[in-house]
Design a protein around this motif. Structure first.
Motif, PDB file in Angstrom:
ATOM      1  N   GLY A  43       0.801  -1.221   0.000  1.00  0.00           N
ATOM      2  CA  GLY A  43       0.000   0.000   0.000  1.00  0.00           C
ATOM      3  C   GLY A  43       0.832   1.268   0.000  1.00  0.00           C
ATOM      4  N   LYS A  44       2.123   1.121  -0.176  1.00  0.00           N
ATOM      5  CA  LYS A  44       3.016   2.286  -0.230  1.00  0.00           C
ATOM      6  C   LYS A  44       2.971   2.903  -1.621  1.00  0.00           C
ATOM      7  CE  LYS A  44       5.516   2.074   3.671  1.00  0.00           C
ATOM      8  NZ  LYS A  44       5.384   3.107   4.636  1.00  0.00           N
ATOM      9  N   PRO A  45       2.937   4.233  -1.713  1.00  0.00           N
ATOM     10  CA  PRO A  45       2.998   4.857  -3.031  1.00  0.00           C
ATOM     11  C   PRO A  45       4.402   4.734  -3.638  1.00  0.00           C
ATOM     12  CG  PRO A  45       2.838   6.534  -1.310  1.00  0.00           C
ATOM     13  CD  PRO A  45       2.755   5.190  -0.639  1.00  0.00           C
ATOM     14  N   LEU A  46       4.436   4.755  -4.946  1.00  0.00           N
ATOM     15  CA  LEU A  46       5.697   4.616  -5.664  1.00  0.00           C
ATOM     16  C   LEU A  46       6.700   5.710  -5.285  1.00  0.00           C
ATOM     17  CD1 LEU A  46       7.025   2.811  -7.789  1.00  0.00           C
ATOM     18  CD2 LEU A  46       6.107   4.330  -9.538  1.00  0.00           C
ATOM     19  N   ARG A  47       6.216   6.874  -4.997  1.00  0.00           N
ATOM     20  CA  ARG A  47       7.108   8.007  -4.700  1.00  0.00           C
ATOM     21  C   ARG A  47       7.447   8.163  -3.211  1.00  0.00           C
ATOM     22  NH1 ARG A  47       8.653  10.002  -9.305  1.00  0.00           N
ATOM     23  NH2 ARG A  47       7.162  10.225 -10.973  1.00  0.00           N
ATOM     24  N   ALA A  48       7.006   7.247  -2.380  1.00  0.00           N
ATOM     25  CA  ALA A  48       7.341   7.312  -0.953  1.00  0.00           C
ATOM     26  C   ALA A  48       8.853   7.130  -0.784  1.00  0.00           C
ATOM     27  CB  ALA A  48       6.600   6.225  -0.186  1.00  0.00           C
ATOM     28  N   PRO A  49       9.453   7.814   0.179  1.00  0.00           N
ATOM     29  CA  PRO A  49      10.900   7.690   0.384  1.00  0.00           C
ATOM     30  C   PRO A  49      11.369   6.241   0.566  1.00  0.00           C
ATOM     31  CG  PRO A  49      10.042   9.491   1.700  1.00  0.00           C
ATOM     32  CD  PRO A  49       8.858   8.784   1.096  1.00  0.00           C
ATOM     33  N   THR A  51       9.995   3.552  -0.612  1.00  0.00           N
ATOM     34  CA  THR A  51       9.897   2.876  -1.900  1.00  0.00           C
ATOM     35  C   THR A  51      11.043   3.278  -2.817  1.00  0.00           C
ATOM     36  OG1 THR A  51       7.494   2.926  -1.644  1.00  0.00           O
ATOM     37  CG2 THR A  51       8.329   2.371  -3.812  1.00  0.00           C
ATOM     38  N   GLN A  52      11.419   4.535  -2.774  1.00  0.00           N
ATOM     39  CA  GLN A  52      12.530   5.007  -3.595  1.00  0.00           C
ATOM     40  C   GLN A  52      13.848   4.358  -3.163  1.00  0.00           C
ATOM     41  OE1 GLN A  52      12.217   7.197  -6.408  1.00  0.00           O
ATOM     42  NE2 GLN A  52      10.171   6.383  -6.038  1.00  0.00           N
ATOM     43  N   GLU A  53      13.998   4.134  -1.863  1.00  0.00           N
ATOM     44  CA  GLU A  53      15.197   3.435  -1.376  1.00  0.00           C
ATOM     45  C   GLU A  53      15.219   1.992  -1.869  1.00  0.00           C
ATOM     46  OE1 GLU A  53      15.854   3.846   2.842  1.00  0.00           O
ATOM     47  OE2 GLU A  53      15.292   5.961   2.766  1.00  0.00           O
ATOM     48  N   ILE A  54      14.061   1.347  -1.881  1.00  0.00           N
ATOM     49  CA  ILE A  54      13.973  -0.028  -2.389  1.00  0.00           C
ATOM     50  C   ILE A  54      14.289  -0.039  -3.881  1.00  0.00           C
ATOM     51  CG2 ILE A  54      12.452  -2.016  -2.747  1.00  0.00           C
ATOM     52  CD1 ILE A  54      13.311  -1.396   0.236  1.00  0.00           C
ATOM     53  N   ALA A  55      13.796   0.958  -4.613  1.00  0.00           N
ATOM     54  CA  ALA A  55      14.085   1.054  -6.046  1.00  0.00           C
ATOM     55  C   ALA A  55      15.591   1.166  -6.285  1.00  0.00           C
ATOM     56  CB  ALA A  55      13.366   2.256  -6.654  1.00  0.00           C
ATOM     57  N   ALA A  56      16.261   1.994  -5.500  1.00  0.00           N
ATOM     58  CA  ALA A  56      17.716   2.147  -5.636  1.00  0.00           C
ATOM     59  C   ALA A  56      18.433   0.836  -5.336  1.00  0.00           C
ATOM     60  CB  ALA A  56      18.214   3.261  -4.719  1.00  0.00           C
ATOM     61  N   LEU A  57      17.965   0.129  -4.316  1.00  0.00           N
ATOM     62  CA  LEU A  57      18.547  -1.176  -3.977  1.00  0.00           C
ATOM     63  C   LEU A  57      18.377  -2.160  -5.128  1.00  0.00           C
ATOM     64  CD1 LEU A  57      19.736  -3.272  -1.976  1.00  0.00           C
ATOM     65  CD2 LEU A  57      17.389  -3.624  -1.165  1.00  0.00           C
ATOM     66  N   LEU A  58      17.167  -2.229  -5.699  1.00  0.00           N
ATOM     67  CA  LEU A  58      16.910  -3.148  -6.807  1.00  0.00           C
ATOM     68  C   LEU A  58      17.787  -2.829  -8.013  1.00  0.00           C
ATOM     69  CD1 LEU A  58      13.014  -3.384  -6.632  1.00  0.00           C
ATOM     70  CD2 LEU A  58      14.693  -5.043  -5.783  1.00  0.00           C
ATOM     71  N   ILE A  59      17.936  -1.550  -8.316  1.00  0.00           N
ATOM     72  CA  ILE A  59      18.791  -1.149  -9.441  1.00  0.00           C
ATOM     73  C   ILE A  59      20.233  -1.555  -9.173  1.00  0.00           C
ATOM     74  CG2 ILE A  59      19.788   0.844 -10.632  1.00  0.00           C
ATOM     75  CD1 ILE A  59      16.977   2.165 -10.348  1.00  0.00           C
ATOM     76  N   SER A  60      20.685  -1.330  -7.962  1.00  0.00           N
ATOM     77  CA  SER A  60      22.053  -1.694  -7.598  1.00  0.00           C
ATOM     78  C   SER A  60      22.291  -3.197  -7.741  1.00  0.00           C
ATOM     79  CB  SER A  60      22.324  -1.252  -6.159  1.00  0.00           C
ATOM     80  OG  SER A  60      23.584  -1.664  -5.738  1.00  0.00           O
ATOM     81  N   LEU A  61      21.364  -3.985  -7.237  1.00  0.00           N
ATOM     82  CA  LEU A  61      21.495  -5.448  -7.353  1.00  0.00           C
ATOM     83  C   LEU A  61      21.458  -5.884  -8.814  1.00  0.00           C
ATOM     84  CD1 LEU A  61      19.184  -6.537  -4.423  1.00  0.00           C
ATOM     85  CD2 LEU A  61      21.672  -6.804  -4.539  1.00  0.00           C
ATOM     86  N   LEU A  80      12.122  -3.748   2.769  1.00  0.00           N
ATOM     87  CA  LEU A  80      11.035  -2.882   3.219  1.00  0.00           C
ATOM     88  C   LEU A  80      10.522  -3.315   4.593  1.00  0.00           C
ATOM     89  CD1 LEU A  80       9.451  -0.417   2.434  1.00  0.00           C
ATOM     90  CD2 LEU A  80       7.800  -1.891   1.296  1.00  0.00           C
ATOM     91  N   ALA A  81      10.393  -4.604   4.798  1.00  0.00           N
ATOM     92  CA  ALA A  81       9.958  -5.110   6.111  1.00  0.00           C
ATOM     93  C   ALA A  81      10.961  -4.719   7.188  1.00  0.00           C
ATOM     94  CB  ALA A  81       9.789  -6.621   6.067  1.00  0.00           C
ATOM     95  N   ARG A  82      12.217  -4.792   6.871  1.00  0.00           N
ATOM     96  CA  ARG A  82      13.255  -4.439   7.830  1.00  0.00           C
ATOM     97  C   ARG A  82      13.196  -2.945   8.169  1.00  0.00           C
ATOM     98  NH1 ARG A  82      19.727  -5.572   7.471  1.00  0.00           N
ATOM     99  NH2 ARG A  82      20.072  -5.222   9.667  1.00  0.00           N
ATOM    100  N   LYS A  83      12.952  -2.100   7.159  1.00  0.00           N
ATOM    101  CA  LYS A  83      12.851  -0.672   7.391  1.00  0.00           C
ATOM    102  C   LYS A  83      11.674  -0.345   8.321  1.00  0.00           C
ATOM    103  CE  LYS A  83      14.051   2.534   4.532  1.00  0.00           C
ATOM    104  NZ  LYS A  83      15.128   2.903   5.394  1.00  0.00           N
ATOM    105  N   ARG A  84      10.583  -1.101   8.190  1.00  0.00           N
ATOM    106  CA  ARG A  84       9.406  -0.863   9.027  1.00  0.00           C
ATOM    107  C   ARG A  84       9.678  -1.178  10.494  1.00  0.00           C
ATOM    108  NH1 ARG A  84       4.776  -3.918   6.094  1.00  0.00           N
ATOM    109  NH2 ARG A  84       5.450  -3.473   4.007  1.00  0.00           N
ATOM    110  N   ARG A  85      10.561  -2.177  10.735  1.00  0.00           N
ATOM    111  CA  ARG A  85      10.869  -2.567  12.124  1.00  0.00           C
ATOM    112  C   ARG A  85      11.785  -1.576  12.806  1.00  0.00           C
ATOM    113  NH1 ARG A  85      13.190  -8.148  11.470  1.00  0.00           N
ATOM    114  NH2 ARG A  85      12.481  -8.202   9.349  1.00  0.00           N
ATOM    115  N   LEU A  86      12.517  -0.782  12.041  1.00  0.00           N
ATOM    116  CA  LEU A  86      13.483   0.141  12.653  1.00  0.00           C
ATOM    117  C   LEU A  86      12.829   1.407  13.157  1.00  0.00           C
ATOM    118  CD1 LEU A  86      16.449  -0.175  10.151  1.00  0.00           C
ATOM    119  CD2 LEU A  86      16.177  -1.270  12.368  1.00  0.00           C
TER     120      LEU A  86
END
Length: 86
Positions: A43-49, A51-61, A80-86
């Motif tokens: 339910g996160k929007p594509l432009r949420a911070p 989500t953008q961090e996950i996008a950068a991670l995916l591109i890097s991988l 993303l799950a890990r970010k939610r726990r922090l």
């Protein structure tokens, strides 16, 4: 197994090095589909911070040779799950 490609003047790139080149529209579509799946699941929007961090991670991988959709999706979900726990 590492495949090689020839580029210009007889130089060779292995498939991992090939991913260090600019991403083409097919690559971006592949990554966008994975990110859209994660967004719809969370339910996160594509432009949420986050989500953008996950996008950068995916591109890097992806640039490092991880192209399997299931692996990228799993890593994106876990990050993303890990970010939610922090």
């Amino acid at each position: 197994m590492i495949r090689s490609l020839y580029v210009g003047n007889g130089a060779m790139l292995d498939c991992q090095s090939a991913h260090l080149q600019a991403l083409d529209s097919d690559d971006l579509s592949h990554l966008r589909a994975i990110l859209n799946t994660i967004c719809s699941e969370t339910g996160k929007p594509l432009r949420a911070p986050e989500t953008q961090e996950i996008a950068a991670l995916l591109i890097s991988l992806y640039r490092r040779g991880v192209a399997d959709q299931h692996k990228l999706l799993s890593v994106g979900r876990l990050a993303l799950a890990r970010k939610r726990r922090l």
